[in-house]
Design an enzyme around this catalytic site. Structure first.
Site, PDB file in Angstrom:
ATOM      1  N   LYS A 140      46.884  47.222  41.344  1.00 40.10           N
ATOM      2  CA  LYS A 140      45.485  47.128  41.175  1.00 40.10           C
ATOM      3  C   LYS A 140      44.671  47.297  42.177  1.00 40.10           C
ATOM      4  O   LYS A 140      44.482  46.560  43.232  1.00 40.10           O
ATOM      5  CB  LYS A 140      45.136  45.653  40.391  1.00 40.10           C
ATOM      6  CG  LYS A 140      43.636  45.625  40.044  1.00 40.10           C
ATOM      7  CD  LYS A 140      43.284  44.296  39.615  1.00 40.10           C
ATOM      8  CE  LYS A 140      41.877  44.108  39.340  1.00 40.10           C
ATOM      9  NZ  LYS A 140      41.458  42.961  38.850  1.00 40.10           N
TER      10      LYS A 140
ATOM     11  N   ASP B 111      34.476  44.783  42.251  1.00 44.25           N
ATOM     12  CA  ASP B 111      34.419  44.313  40.820  1.00 44.25           C
ATOM     13  C   ASP B 111      33.165  43.474  40.498  1.00 44.25           C
ATOM     14  O   ASP B 111      33.026  42.255  40.815  1.00 44.25           O
ATOM     15  CB  ASP B 111      35.642  43.449  40.489  1.00 44.25           C
ATOM     16  CG  ASP B 111      35.721  43.121  39.027  1.00 44.25           C
ATOM     17  OD1 ASP B 111      34.903  43.956  38.198  1.00 44.25           O
ATOM     18  OD2 ASP B 111      36.484  42.223  38.583  1.00 44.25           O
TER      19      ASP B 111
ATOM     20  N   LYS C 250      29.623  39.776  36.683  1.00 47.95           N
ATOM     21  CA  LYS C 250      30.017  38.157  37.056  1.00 47.95           C
ATOM     22  C   LYS C 250      28.745  37.568  37.438  1.00 47.95           C
ATOM     23  O   LYS C 250      27.751  37.987  37.816  1.00 47.95           O
ATOM     24  CB  LYS C 250      30.817  38.498  38.154  1.00 47.95           C
ATOM     25  CG  LYS C 250      32.243  39.041  37.900  1.00 47.95           C
ATOM     26  CD  LYS C 250      33.252  39.118  39.165  1.00 47.95           C
ATOM     27  CE  LYS C 250      34.242  39.563  38.810  1.00 47.95           C
ATOM     28  NZ  LYS C 250      35.334  38.873  37.910  1.00 47.95           N
TER      29      LYS C 250
ATOM     30  N   ASP D 231      39.412  42.370  45.369  1.00 54.54           N
ATOM     31  CA  ASP D 231      39.930  42.698  44.094  1.00 54.54           C
ATOM     32  C   ASP D 231      40.908  44.005  44.223  1.00 54.54           C
ATOM     33  O   ASP D 231      41.532  44.386  43.113  1.00 54.54           O
ATOM     34  CB  ASP D 231      38.925  42.841  42.903  1.00 54.54           C
ATOM     35  CG  ASP D 231      39.236  42.498  41.500  1.00 54.54           C
ATOM     36  OD1 ASP D 231      40.548  41.528  41.666  1.00 54.54           O
ATOM     37  OD2 ASP D 231      38.813  42.952  40.655  1.00 54.54           O
TER      38      ASP D 231
ATOM     39  N   ASP E  96      34.878  43.131  32.279  1.00 53.82           N
ATOM     40  CA  ASP E  96      35.286  42.381  33.420  1.00 53.82           C
ATOM     41  C   ASP E  96      36.957  42.221  33.405  1.00 53.82           C
ATOM     42  O   ASP E  96      37.451  41.617  34.086  1.00 53.82           O
ATOM     43  CB  ASP E  96      34.630  40.972  33.721  1.00 53.82           C
ATOM     44  CG  ASP E  96      34.759  40.633  35.075  1.00 53.82           C
ATOM     45  OD1 ASP E  96      35.365  41.277  35.971  1.00 53.82           O
ATOM     46  OD2 ASP E  96      34.593  39.294  35.263  1.00 53.82           O
TER      47      ASP E  96
ATOM     48  N   GLU F 240      39.177  44.471  33.504  1.00 53.34           N
ATOM     49  CA  GLU F 240      39.209  46.001  34.166  1.00 53.34           C
ATOM     50  C   GLU F 240      40.604  46.314  34.599  1.00 53.34           C
ATOM     51  O   GLU F 240      41.062  47.309  34.454  1.00 53.34           O
ATOM     52  CB  GLU F 240      38.124  46.556  34.877  1.00 53.34           C
ATOM     53  CG  GLU F 240      38.159  46.439  36.208  1.00 53.34           C
ATOM     54  CD  GLU F 240      38.342  44.801  36.686  1.00 53.34           C
ATOM     55  OE1 GLU F 240      37.641  43.976  35.991  1.00 53.34           O
ATOM     56  OE2 GLU F 240      38.771  44.515  37.505  1.00 53.34           O
TER      57      GLU F 240
ATOM     58  N   ARG G  66      43.701  45.173  34.038  1.00 50.25           N
ATOM     59  CA  ARG G  66      44.714  45.657  33.099  1.00 50.25           C
ATOM     60  C   ARG G  66      44.429  47.013  32.604  1.00 50.25           C
ATOM     61  O   ARG G  66      45.623  47.595  32.283  1.00 50.25           O
ATOM     62  CB  ARG G  66      45.104  44.610  32.083  1.00 50.25           C
ATOM     63  CG  ARG G  66      43.584  44.526  31.138  1.00 50.25           C
ATOM     64  CD  ARG G  66      43.635  43.021  30.312  1.00 50.25           C
ATOM     65  NE  ARG G  66      43.098  42.008  31.153  1.00 50.25           N
ATOM     66  CZ  ARG G  66      42.881  40.787  30.811  1.00 50.25           C
ATOM     67  NH1 ARG G  66      43.306  40.586  29.388  1.00 50.25           N
ATOM     68  NH2 ARG G  66      42.869  39.822  31.650  1.00 50.25           N
TER      69      ARG G  66
END
Lengths: 506, 480
Positions: B234, B239, B246, B257, B316, B318, B320
């Site tokens: 990933k 993010d 967030k 991230d 959020d 995202e 996956r």
């Protein structure tokens, strides 16, 4: 509780329901085995049942049911229930079939299960599924119409060897009663089930041969249960600690099988019994706070377990301890920042009054290992929300300092469908509990919340073999599954009963 | 990385001599009295600065059984060195080659720092290690292997430490292209190509940003023949959470991230540097999850590369989504024998395991056991976690093949308690397409909360050394 009777498959019932547990290979199309109740029912109805099941595409898959209404011969219905693949026939599948058939016949006055092709052990497992699924808590319904209540009081199971089944069922019935007792306690609201009331209910185990000792606030003050009493001090309902002893091996108890045997180290089970948890001064959000009536489910499971073991006269010496308190905010409640002295002598800085279960268990664990010198201690507690975030609702969190005990618990849980998942312990996590002012804090922050709770408990087991089950995600079923109806699950009773039966009664 | 030289005897000069000592082992005579006075026993984490009769640093190697014990001792020595120290002479005489190499590797890991953006008062520090061994030529191969893993880890840390304005998906991809110099084949797929191929999930996540996504494929051919092991990472370069923005507090950490992708890249570099015989591929899904006029929305239904449709509940969640496309690509285009993905995926795994272990989810028990063993060996521990039937059931969607997570408020106790790490793993499993698969949720371990023996506070590079060790333990069979 639904009564189970085992009968010989002599006569086809002339009314009510007939239940046919069928494996996948012997579905509708297969010819019924000759001489059985099913064949007689087919003959009496001119083959209507087989045709109906074929029309309903009944395949015998695990848990599948199909109802044939009024097929003739006076029967009001025939219910087929799937056992899954014949080659994989197991107690679990039989229990699932029992659980699936129960709602289908609940409104009948009489029902007979044609289980003559099942070995007695599976007939018993089927009975267990039906009994556990039939549980309901309707004590507080005053307006339910009679016709809306389940009618079935007695389920007859036709089996080739009723004597063998009856003998096996006697023990399992005691276990089912233990599960019922645990579910009743967990279902009771907080205004009814105060610590004092729950202690009184523990006394109901005395006729089974369980010694029950109740420690009130005075005794606990004298002993120095500072951690437990700190939690309780905000509530008008005073705390209790209940010690239940079943001496089925050494025979000192009324149910003992051998009065001459020397006392052995007992097995110890401990339960968190917060009869209502408002969070205290660190009060919880209002949403779903009502669920906190079941914050005594660990204690409920221990009481149910003791009833099960005594009820079937287990050949083991067992001590069960439950710490019963109510956690309330008030002028006398303990505050965040308070330092309490636990029974062990270790001091605890209370950072969050809503992390109270571990404070109750801390005193219980130390007292238990000191006074009863047990072979091991297993505690059960609806301890952390973090365990739900970690695992969800299909596994309880298992923490242990003893690999053999942990493996046995995992296996016992798997066997009865109360699954556990091992979680780690370690020094790095323990460090999160360091306090500036006392021996430890009662919380270690959000990260690894369930692990740090277990680390906290581990500080009170004095190095003895110990396992901790965090059952916050499994004590209450938000939807029915298998033999557990929606609501209180009684999680832990069957698991620990099986643990004792498998390893500690030899 | 520090300059490391192997010597037969301590070189002349100003290097501080470092003596690793096993717990309970006899302390060499000149320092015995000092050790006794300071209660130095050789326990892991202990260090003692001796000034008489000569200057030396004693460090505890604990049980001194596994290479990791020596790596921690080497790291501990670096942690003890003061600002004025430029060089350490690590005395590894009498140690097996793997232990000697680990000593230096631990020191290099602990000495890493990120000074790139400091313009003033940059503190000088360690520059050189002299590794003193009985037979340098016998230790050299072990050191080359260890150094490769260290360089892989430090590449991962460098990438994780980079701020998002300096590491957009395009800049990340450029950095990956430079790995061609080390022997990796590098392929970069830009937004146009991704659109043509149907990377619907990756493009949706990256849609809100002015910095469009990339997919990077790194290939190491190894000794040829066998099917490769695939790493999938990933790589969310920043993010914000997207429309499900967030909270501001701590948002700066979201530049990390992309730590999963960084770890995969680091592992590939390690394999190339040590000329691993095992073929390997890495698929890095790089995107920025920003808020913009073209952001994807809660409620959107995406068509993933696999053809499966996914209902978005939370922009959020995202990671996956980008992994869904990357996993499917790896599983169906690269013919892997196994897939391991790494991702800073969920806050739930931090609640579950904290900052000391990554969560391990897998469909293959043998692969899971090897991942766990590799993690233990290199000091990057993991813990197995479950994927239950109910976790998958919770992802049923009213409108699409599956939804990306369970709705907020659908959990227990007022909806606050959702097993999101398990849900995410149940989601990802579908996109591994039946290939033996393991998933590491590294959200709790990508950043070190405090310095330890193997690194300073900040980017940990978690995963790079684990994957390198995994390949060495499981995928290099028959290398002769």
């Amino acid at each position: 509780m639904l009564e189970i009777v085992f009968v010989k498959p002599d006569a086809l019932p002339r009314s009510g329901a007939l239940v046919l547990p069928l494996a996948e290979a012997e579905g509708a199309a297969a010819a019924p085995p000759p001489g059985g109740l099913r064949q007689r029912a087919e003959e009496a109805t001119g083959g209507a049942i087989g045709r109906a099941l074929e029309a309903a595409a009944f395949k015998g898959r695990k848990g599948q049911t199909a109802t044939v209404w009024a097929p003739g011969a006076g029967l009001s219905r025939v219910v087929a229930v799937g056992l899954g693949k014949a080659a994989e026939l197991s107690a679990e599948a039989a229990e699932a079939a029992g659980a699936a058939l129960q709602p289908a016949v609940a409104n009948e006055a009489e029902a007979v299960v044609a289980a003559e092709h099942l070995p007695p052990a599976l007939a018993v497992a089927l009975a267990m599924g039906a009994v556990l699924r039939a549980y309901r808590f309707d004590r507080y319904r005053t307006k339910e119409q009679e016709e809306d209540k389940p009618k079935l009081r007695r389920l007859a199971i036709a089996t080739a060897d009723p004597d063998a089944a009856r003998a096996a069922w006697a023990g399992q019935e005691a276990v089912a009663k233990g599960v019922y007792l645990a579910r009743d306690l967990v279902s009771e609201p907080g205004n009814v089930l105060t610590p004092a009331e729950m202690a009184e209910r523990c006394r109901q185990l005395e006729p089974l041969g369980v010694e029950v000792e109740i420690l009130g606030p005075k005794e606990m003050r004298k002993l120095g249960f500072g951690a437990l009493l700190g939690v309780a001090q905000g509530s008008a309902n005073e705390p209790r600690t209940v010690v239940m002893r079943w001496l089925g091996r050494s025979g000192a108890g009324k149910g003992g099988s051998n009065g001459a045997a020397a006392a052995e180290k007992p097995l110890a089970f401990l339960g968190k019994g917060v009869t209502f948890d408002s969070g205290g001064i660190s009060i919880k959000p209002a949403q779903s706070m009502e669920e906190m009536k079941w914050d005594m489910a660990g204690a409920g499971a221990v009481v149910g377990l003791m009833a099960a073991l005594a009820g079937r006269k287990a050949r083991a010496d067992v001590v069960g301890l439950v710490g019963l308190v109510e956690n309330m905010p008030s002028g006398t409640a303990q505050r965040p920042g308070d330092v309490v002295r636990s029974y062990s002598g270790q001091t605890i800085e209370v950072i969050n009054t809503d992390a109270e279960g571990r404070l109750v268990l801390a005193d219980l664990l130390w007292y238990c290992q000191e006074k009863y010198e047990p072979r091991f201690m297993v505690d059960l507690a609806t301890l952390t929300g973090a365990i739900i975030i970690s695992l969800g609702h299909e596994h309880a969190g298992l923490f242990s300092n003893d690999d053999e005990l942990a493996q046995r618990i995992l296996a016992a849980g798997k066997a009865v469908g109360e699954n556990c998942w091992r979680m780690p312990l370690g020094e790095a996590y323990d460090k999160q509990l360091k306090s500036d002012i006392a021996d430890m804090k009662n919380v270690g922050g959000r990260p690894a919340g369930s692990i740090t709770a277990a680390q906290f408990l581990q500080r009170f087991v004095n190095g003895k073999p110990w396992a901790h089950l965090d059952i916050a995600g499994t004590a209450w079923a938000s939807k029915e599954k298998g033999s557990t109806p929606k609501g209180a699950s009684g999680f832990g009773v069957r698991l620990l009963e099986r643990l004792v039966a498998e390893h500690y009664e030899g | 990385m520090l300059k490391v030289r192997l010597h037969r005897a301590p070189p002349e000069g100003a290097a501080l001599r470092v003596l690793p000592l096993a717990e309970g082992a006899a302390v060499p005579e000149p320092f015995r009295a000092a050790a006794a006075a300071a209660r130095f026993t050789g326990r892991a984490g202990q260090a003692l600065h001796c000034l008489v009769p000569e200057r030396a640093l004693l460090v505890g190697a604990g049980p001194a059984a596994a290479p990791l014990d020596f790596a921690r001792a080497g790291g501990g020595a670096v942690a003890q060195a003061d600002e004025e120290t430029r060089a350490l002479a690590l005395d590894a005489r009498g140690l097996p080659p793997e232990a000697a190499a680990a000593l230096a590797a631990g020191a290099c890991l602990r000495a890493w720092r990120c000074d790139r953006y400091r313009t003033k008062d940059v503190k000088p520090g360690l520059e050189r290690l002299d590794l003193v061994v009985d037979r340098p030529h016998a230790v050299a191969p072990a050191w080359e292997r260890a150094a490769a893993a260290v360089r892989g880890c430090l590449l991962a840390r460098d990438l994780v430490a980079e701020p998002a304005n300096h590491l957009t998906p395009a800049l990340f991809a450029e950095r990956m292209e430079r790995l061609a110099e080390d022997g990796l084949a590098v392929e970069v797929l830009g937004p146009k190509r991704l659109a043509k191929l149907g990377f619907g999930a990756l493009l949706a996540v990256g849609g809100g940003s002015a910095n469009p996504p990339r997919l990077v494929v790194l290939r190491w051919k190894g000794a040829g023949g066998a099917a490769p092991v695939a790493f999938v990472g990933k790589g969310i370069c920043f993010d914000t959470g997207g429309l499900a923005l967030k909270p501001a507090e701590g948002m700066e950490e979201m530049r990390a991230d992309m730590a999963g992708a960084a770890a995969c890249a680091g592992a590939m570099l390690a394999l190339a540097l040590r000329r691993s015989p095992a073929p390997a591929v890495a698929v890095l899904a790089l995107a920025e999850n920003a808020i913009g006029a073209a952001s994807y929305r809660p409620g959107d239904v995406l068509r993933t590369l696999s053809g499966r449709t996914v209902e978005v509940l939370d922009t959020d969640a995202e990671g996956r989504l980008v992994l869904a496309d990357a996993l499917h690509y790896a599983a169906t285009r690269l013919a892997p024998r196994a897939i391991v993905d790494l991702a800073t995926l969920t806050g739930a795994i931090v609640t579950a395991l904290g900052h000391h272990r990554a969560g391990l989810f897998a469909t293959d028990a043998a692969l899971a056991a090897q991942v766990a063993a590799a993690g233990e060996a290199v000091g990057e521990p993991v813990w197995p976690m479950p994927i239950g039937e109910r976790h998958r059931e919770d992802l049923r969607s009213d409108i699409a093949d599956l939804r990306q997570c369970a709705p907020h408020g659908s959990g227990a106790w007022g909806g606050r308690f959702l097993p999101d790490a398990c849900h995410a793993a149940a989601f990802l499993r579908a996109f591994a397409e039946g290939v033996p698969w393991a998933h590491l949720d590294i959200a709790g371990v990508a950043l070190r909360k405090e310095a330890d023996a193997l690194g300073p506070e900040g980017a940990s590079g978690f995963g790079a050394r684990l994957l390198d060790a995994l390949v060495a333990m499981r995928f290099e069979e028959g290398k002769g």
